[in-house]
Design an enzyme around this catalytic site. Structure first.
Site, mmCIF file in Angstrom:
data_model
loop_
_atom_site.group_PDB
_atom_site.id
_atom_site.type_symbol
_atom_site.label_atom_id
_atom_site.label_comp_id
_atom_site.label_asym_id
_atom_site.label_seq_id
_atom_site.Cartn_x
_atom_site.Cartn_y
_atom_site.Cartn_z
ATOM 1 N N HIS A 37 0.781 -1.246 -0.076
ATOM 2 C CA HIS A 37 -0.054 0.088 -0.115
ATOM 3 C C HIS A 37 0.909 1.396 -0.092
ATOM 4 O O HIS A 37 0.486 2.135 -0.668
ATOM 5 C CB HIS A 37 -0.936 0.122 1.194
ATOM 6 C CG HIS A 37 -1.768 -1.266 1.300
ATOM 7 N ND1 HIS A 37 -1.805 -2.101 2.361
ATOM 8 C CD2 HIS A 37 -2.920 -1.564 0.753
ATOM 9 C CE1 HIS A 37 -2.660 -2.976 2.173
ATOM 10 N NE2 HIS A 37 -3.506 -2.717 1.285
ATOM 11 N N LYS A 149 -1.135 -6.408 -8.306
ATOM 12 C CA LYS A 149 -1.309 -7.665 -7.582
ATOM 13 C C LYS A 149 -2.622 -8.070 -7.855
ATOM 14 O O LYS A 149 -3.089 -9.346 -8.195
ATOM 15 C CB LYS A 149 -1.020 -7.557 -6.031
ATOM 16 C CG LYS A 149 -1.257 -9.093 -5.402
ATOM 17 C CD LYS A 149 -0.931 -8.988 -4.066
ATOM 18 C CE LYS A 149 -1.626 -8.790 -2.945
ATOM 19 N NZ LYS A 149 -3.247 -9.394 -2.802
HETATM 20 P P1 AMP Z 1 -6.539 -3.680 -0.469
HETATM 21 O O1 AMP Z 1 -6.504 -2.770 0.778
HETATM 22 O O2 AMP Z 1 -6.193 -5.022 -0.393
HETATM 23 O O3 AMP Z 1 -7.915 -3.235 -1.140
HETATM 24 O O4 AMP Z 1 -5.455 -3.030 -1.496
HETATM 25 C C1 AMP Z 1 -5.526 -1.577 -1.941
HETATM 26 C C2 AMP Z 1 -4.540 -1.237 -3.095
HETATM 27 O O5 AMP Z 1 -3.354 -1.715 -2.709
HETATM 28 C C3 AMP Z 1 -5.076 -2.159 -4.222
HETATM 29 O O6 AMP Z 1 -4.652 -1.401 -5.441
HETATM 30 C C4 AMP Z 1 -4.119 -3.392 -4.168
HETATM 31 O O7 AMP Z 1 -3.845 -4.054 -5.419
HETATM 32 C C5 AMP Z 1 -2.873 -2.704 -3.597
HETATM 33 N N1 AMP Z 1 -1.888 -3.710 -3.167
HETATM 34 C C6 AMP Z 1 -2.201 -4.596 -2.234
HETATM 35 N N2 AMP Z 1 -0.997 -5.423 -1.982
HETATM 36 C C7 AMP Z 1 -0.158 -4.989 -2.700
HETATM 37 C C8 AMP Z 1 1.099 -5.417 -3.092
HETATM 38 N N3 AMP Z 1 1.761 -6.561 -2.372
HETATM 39 N N4 AMP Z 1 1.984 -4.833 -4.068
HETATM 40 C C9 AMP Z 1 1.266 -3.646 -4.474
HETATM 41 N N5 AMP Z 1 0.070 -3.182 -4.515
HETATM 42 C C10 AMP Z 1 -0.759 -3.862 -3.596
#
Ligand code: AMP
Length: 280
Positions: A37, A149
């Site tokens: 994030h 991801k």
């Molecule tokens: P989430 O909180 O899981 O909904 O993720 C929020 C954002 O962070 C989304 O755009 C995800 O794709 C991104 N994200 C989550 N994990 C990763 C990671 N390991 N590397 C890059 N971006 C990520």
């Protein structure tokens, strides 16, 4: 760093920034923040004058109530991490603030959600689209940052802004991994110690598939990845698809597309992990 819970307050601050000619970068998240994030926030800071991060566990994108209930909530630590990297604004709305009325809109993403996550998580992308649309309407960013991801989600968000239409640049950012290769995810903290030790095998296997993609057929590479992980007898593979990186449609021959990625969803320890690898 300013923390907002109410839409009008955030909108009013953002309109001041816009009047002063500042560009707005936006990073939507569900919290439990990790380096993945934070890499999106860093990218936003490089390209925009002010950066807004939202933290909202969006109930309507969870097709599995247990997953929603178990989703980690670590707001205090999240705010500390954002403060430490000089994030400008954080938006932490309640469910009532985001959804004062029941959500009724529907979306047609065509082929994009007919594969992989789409059929396996009914309603998931409709829930993602509904929340992202509302957040975009509130923040009105110049650019919004998403991780590769969640490869299918990124493609669907690109399609969403085209359909609405909204004048927002969607920036895809590379997967951030732990040193052992495991893609960082808020769900990783639910793995047992043993699970956490085994989980990097997903990425290791995907990487081993790359050289094979130069001499084996698409089907053989698919069988290699699924077979290698399944024979460890700890992973339950939900899917592994080799797809065109734009249409997300599975290919049967390497010559069928220029950009090709492999997307996997696998269960380990009752935790659903996803990952992606680029072949071409
Ligand atoms: P989430 O909180 O899981 O909904 O993720 C929020 C954002 O962070 C989304 O755009 C995800 O794709 C991104 N994200 C989550 N994990 C990763 C990671 N390991 N590397 C890059 N971006 C990520």
């Amino acid at each position: 760093m300013e923390v907002y819970t109410r839409i009008p307050d955030l909108k009013s601050t953002l309109s001041h920034h816009r009047i002063n000619g500042r560009t707005v970068g936006f990073v939507p998240t569900m919290g439990a923040l990790h380096e993945g994030h934070l890499s999106l926030v860093n990218a936003a800071q490089m390209l925009c004058d002010v950066v807004v991060v939202s933290i909202f566990v969006n109930p309507i994108q969870f097709n599995n109530p247990e997953d929603l209930e178990k989703y980690p909530r670590t707001l205090r630590a999240d705010l500390e991490k954002l403060q430490a990297i000089d994030c400008d604004m954080v938006f932490v709305p309640s469910v009532e603030e985001m959804y004062p009325e029941p959500v009724t809109e529907t979306y047609d993403f065509g082929e994009l959600d007919a594969v992989m996550e789409g059929p396996r998580r009914p309603g998931h992308f409709a829930g993602v689209a509904a929340v992202v649309r509302r957040l975009f309407e509130i923040v009105e960013p110049n650019k919004a940052f998403f991780g590769e991801k969640d490869f299918q989600q990124l493609a669907i968000i690109r399609q969403l802004v085209k359909q609405l239409p909204m004048d927002i640049d969607i920036i895809g950012c590379p997967v951030v991994r732990a040193k052992d290769g495991l893609a960082l995810s808020s769900r990783n903290m639910r793995l047992s110690d043993r699970g956490r030790r085994i989980a990097p095998q997903i990425y290791a296997t995907l990487q081993n598939a790359i050289p094979r993609s130069h001499c084996k057929s698409v089907d053989e590479v698919k069988r290699y990845v699924i077979g290698s992980l399944e024979c460890m007898q700890v992973f339950d593979i939900e899917y592994f698809e080799i797809v065109n990186d734009t249409t997300l449609q599975p290919i049967s021959d390497w010559s069928e597309a220029q950009g090709i990625v492999g997307c996997i969803a696998a269960w380990l320890d009752g935790v659903r992990l996803i990952d992606v690898i680029r072949f071409r």
